[in-house]
Design a protein around this motif. Structure first.
Motif, mmCIF file in Angstrom:
data_model
loop_
_atom_site.group_PDB
_atom_site.id
_atom_site.type_symbol
_atom_site.label_atom_id
_atom_site.label_comp_id
_atom_site.label_asym_id
_atom_site.label_seq_id
_atom_site.Cartn_x
_atom_site.Cartn_y
_atom_site.Cartn_z
ATOM 1 N N SER A 24 -18.415 -10.793 30.364
ATOM 2 C CA SER A 24 -18.948 -12.015 31.000
ATOM 3 C C SER A 24 -19.269 -13.165 30.265
ATOM 4 O O SER A 24 -19.941 -14.090 31.184
ATOM 5 C CB SER A 24 -20.340 -11.327 31.521
ATOM 6 N N VAL A 25 -19.132 -13.315 29.268
ATOM 7 C CA VAL A 25 -18.908 -14.512 28.469
ATOM 8 C C VAL A 25 -18.049 -15.742 28.710
ATOM 9 O O VAL A 25 -16.717 -15.468 28.737
ATOM 10 C CB VAL A 25 -18.955 -14.472 26.950
ATOM 11 N N LYS A 26 -18.613 -16.583 29.411
ATOM 12 C CA LYS A 26 -17.673 -18.002 29.826
ATOM 13 C C LYS A 26 -17.110 -18.555 28.313
ATOM 14 O O LYS A 26 -18.084 -18.954 27.495
ATOM 15 C CB LYS A 26 -18.451 -18.864 30.543
ATOM 16 N N ILE A 27 -15.826 -18.879 28.206
ATOM 17 C CA ILE A 27 -15.210 -19.560 27.042
ATOM 18 C C ILE A 27 -14.790 -20.854 27.424
ATOM 19 O O ILE A 27 -14.084 -20.980 28.479
ATOM 20 C CB ILE A 27 -14.218 -18.571 26.389
ATOM 21 N N GLY A 28 -14.993 -21.898 26.968
ATOM 22 C CA GLY A 28 -14.272 -23.154 26.984
ATOM 23 C C GLY A 28 -13.909 -23.978 25.771
ATOM 24 O O GLY A 28 -14.121 -23.276 24.631
ATOM 25 N N TYR A 29 -12.970 -24.941 25.890
ATOM 26 C CA TYR A 29 -12.556 -25.496 24.652
ATOM 27 C C TYR A 29 -12.575 -27.022 25.035
ATOM 28 O O TYR A 29 -12.832 -27.378 26.154
ATOM 29 C CB TYR A 29 -11.156 -25.232 24.353
ATOM 30 N N LYS A 128 -23.214 -33.091 19.679
ATOM 31 C CA LYS A 128 -24.317 -33.068 20.641
ATOM 32 C C LYS A 128 -24.122 -32.997 22.123
ATOM 33 O O LYS A 128 -24.572 -32.276 22.880
ATOM 34 C CB LYS A 128 -25.145 -34.130 20.255
ATOM 35 N N VAL A 129 -23.090 -33.753 22.403
ATOM 36 C CA VAL A 129 -22.708 -33.820 23.882
ATOM 37 C C VAL A 129 -22.005 -32.580 24.040
ATOM 38 O O VAL A 129 -22.185 -32.054 25.365
ATOM 39 C CB VAL A 129 -21.695 -34.906 24.185
ATOM 40 N N ILE A 130 -21.180 -32.009 23.301
ATOM 41 C CA ILE A 130 -20.580 -30.667 23.676
ATOM 42 C C ILE A 130 -21.716 -29.454 24.047
ATOM 43 O O ILE A 130 -21.639 -28.741 24.640
ATOM 44 C CB ILE A 130 -19.546 -30.262 22.481
ATOM 45 N N THR A 131 -22.591 -29.547 23.043
ATOM 46 C CA THR A 131 -23.651 -28.523 23.336
ATOM 47 C C THR A 131 -24.179 -28.745 24.725
ATOM 48 O O THR A 131 -24.415 -27.740 25.181
ATOM 49 C CB THR A 131 -24.935 -28.849 22.306
ATOM 50 N N GLU A 136 -24.858 -26.695 30.019
ATOM 51 C CA GLU A 136 -24.870 -27.138 31.671
ATOM 52 C C GLU A 136 -23.867 -26.310 32.288
ATOM 53 O O GLU A 136 -24.052 -25.912 33.490
ATOM 54 C CB GLU A 136 -24.206 -28.602 32.080
ATOM 55 N N GLU A 137 -22.572 -26.020 31.832
ATOM 56 C CA GLU A 137 -21.378 -25.317 32.175
ATOM 57 C C GLU A 137 -21.645 -23.758 32.151
ATOM 58 O O GLU A 137 -20.891 -22.990 32.453
ATOM 59 C CB GLU A 137 -20.319 -25.717 31.812
ATOM 60 N N LYS A 138 -22.778 -23.388 31.385
ATOM 61 C CA LYS A 138 -23.143 -22.116 30.952
ATOM 62 C C LYS A 138 -21.992 -21.409 30.175
ATOM 63 O O LYS A 138 -21.610 -20.247 30.468
ATOM 64 C CB LYS A 138 -23.387 -21.394 32.248
ATOM 65 N N VAL A 139 -21.301 -22.202 29.052
ATOM 66 C CA VAL A 139 -20.453 -21.623 28.490
ATOM 67 C C VAL A 139 -21.073 -20.940 27.072
ATOM 68 O O VAL A 139 -22.010 -21.635 26.450
ATOM 69 C CB VAL A 139 -19.483 -22.777 28.149
ATOM 70 N N GLY A 140 -20.677 -19.709 26.960
ATOM 71 C CA GLY A 140 -21.199 -19.047 25.914
ATOM 72 C C GLY A 140 -20.296 -19.112 24.411
ATOM 73 O O GLY A 140 -21.009 -18.859 23.423
ATOM 74 N N TYR A 152 -3.611 -20.476 23.541
ATOM 75 C CA TYR A 152 -3.260 -20.751 25.061
ATOM 76 C C TYR A 152 -4.676 -20.679 25.735
ATOM 77 O O TYR A 152 -5.620 -20.067 25.228
ATOM 78 C CB TYR A 152 -2.664 -19.461 25.455
ATOM 79 N N ALA A 153 -4.770 -21.508 26.727
ATOM 80 C CA ALA A 153 -6.155 -21.608 27.576
ATOM 81 C C ALA A 153 -5.685 -22.026 28.921
ATOM 82 O O ALA A 153 -4.841 -22.953 29.233
ATOM 83 C CB ALA A 153 -6.909 -22.562 26.792
ATOM 84 N N GLU A 154 -6.362 -21.545 29.754
ATOM 85 C CA GLU A 154 -6.404 -21.952 31.107
ATOM 86 C C GLU A 154 -6.549 -23.385 31.483
ATOM 87 O O GLU A 154 -7.798 -23.753 30.665
ATOM 88 C CB GLU A 154 -6.706 -20.934 32.212
ATOM 89 N N ASP A 155 -6.284 -24.030 32.552
ATOM 90 C CA ASP A 155 -6.752 -25.540 32.437
ATOM 91 C C ASP A 155 -8.343 -25.504 32.713
ATOM 92 O O ASP A 155 -9.118 -26.592 32.180
ATOM 93 C CB ASP A 155 -6.091 -26.247 33.634
ATOM 94 N N GLY A 156 -8.755 -24.676 33.483
ATOM 95 C CA GLY A 156 -10.195 -24.645 33.995
ATOM 96 C C GLY A 156 -11.335 -24.601 32.603
ATOM 97 O O GLY A 156 -12.311 -24.842 32.834
ATOM 98 N N MET A 157 -10.510 -24.094 31.565
ATOM 99 C CA MET A 157 -11.364 -23.919 30.546
ATOM 100 C C MET A 157 -11.778 -25.283 29.546
ATOM 101 O O MET A 157 -12.555 -25.203 28.798
ATOM 102 C CB MET A 157 -10.882 -22.613 29.659
ATOM 103 N N ASP A 158 -10.804 -25.990 30.087
ATOM 104 C CA ASP A 158 -10.736 -27.264 29.081
ATOM 105 C C ASP A 158 -11.954 -28.532 29.684
ATOM 106 O O ASP A 158 -12.033 -28.705 30.551
ATOM 107 C CB ASP A 158 -9.401 -28.147 29.371
#
Length: 175
Positions: A24-29, A128-131, A136-140, A152-158
């Protein structure tokens, strides 16, 4: 025997619990390089650096032209000078060449230093902005997009565009 089986079952549940929760953890990059270079601040810094480098190159070119003219003058005069005068003129010319080389090295060092200072300051602000964006995006988990960390990463994660937008909207980024 029953205690060992129960212990194994409990251990198995404890081990698998974090794996289940991790689903359930959301991942972004974020592409840090893109944020630093493509933001308003980054584009402004690039323009300032290009002007600074151009000015330094023009000043060095002017000095180089003077040295070439001096060298041509010395070559013409060498035929009429005594050995002592030739050595004295050559020594003076070599000193001027060394001063020119030092000026070129100093200019190069100053360019690198300015760029490094900007990059370090920008990265501090971008983190700081990334944090903020991650919260805001609830990225864990937020990763840096480089060839080493994200294969590899899906576009929505960027989240790079959102970070750039938020970074540009900060008062410090407009300077």
């Amino acid at each position: 025997m029953k205690q060992q089986i129960m212990l194994c079952l409990v251990a198995g549940l404890l081990i698998s619990a974090p794996v289940l929760a991790a689903d359930s953890v959301k991942i972004g990059y974020v592409d840090l390089r893109a944020v630093v270079l493509e933001s308003k601040s980054g584009k402004q810094h690039k323009a300032e650096m290009e002007k600074f480098v151009k000015d330094k190159q023009a000043a060095l070119k002017k000095e180089e032209d003077k040295l070439k003219a001096l060298q041509q003058t010395l070559e013409k005069e060498m035929l009429t000078l005594t050995d002592a005068q030739k050595q004295d003129k050559q020594r003076g010319f070599q000193e001027k060449v060394q001063v020119f080389q030092k000026s070129a090295q100093d200019a190069e060092r100053e360019v690198r230093q300015r760029d490094t200072e900007y990059t370090n300051k920008a990265l501090e602000e971008v983190r700081k902005v990334i944090t903020e964006v991650a919260k805001e995006e609830k990225v864990g988990l937020m990763l840096g997009k480089t060839e080493m960390s994200v294969l590899y990463a899906e576009d929505g994660m960027d989240l790079t565009p959102k970070v750039i937008q938020k970074y540009d909207s900060r008062p410090a980024a407009k300077k």
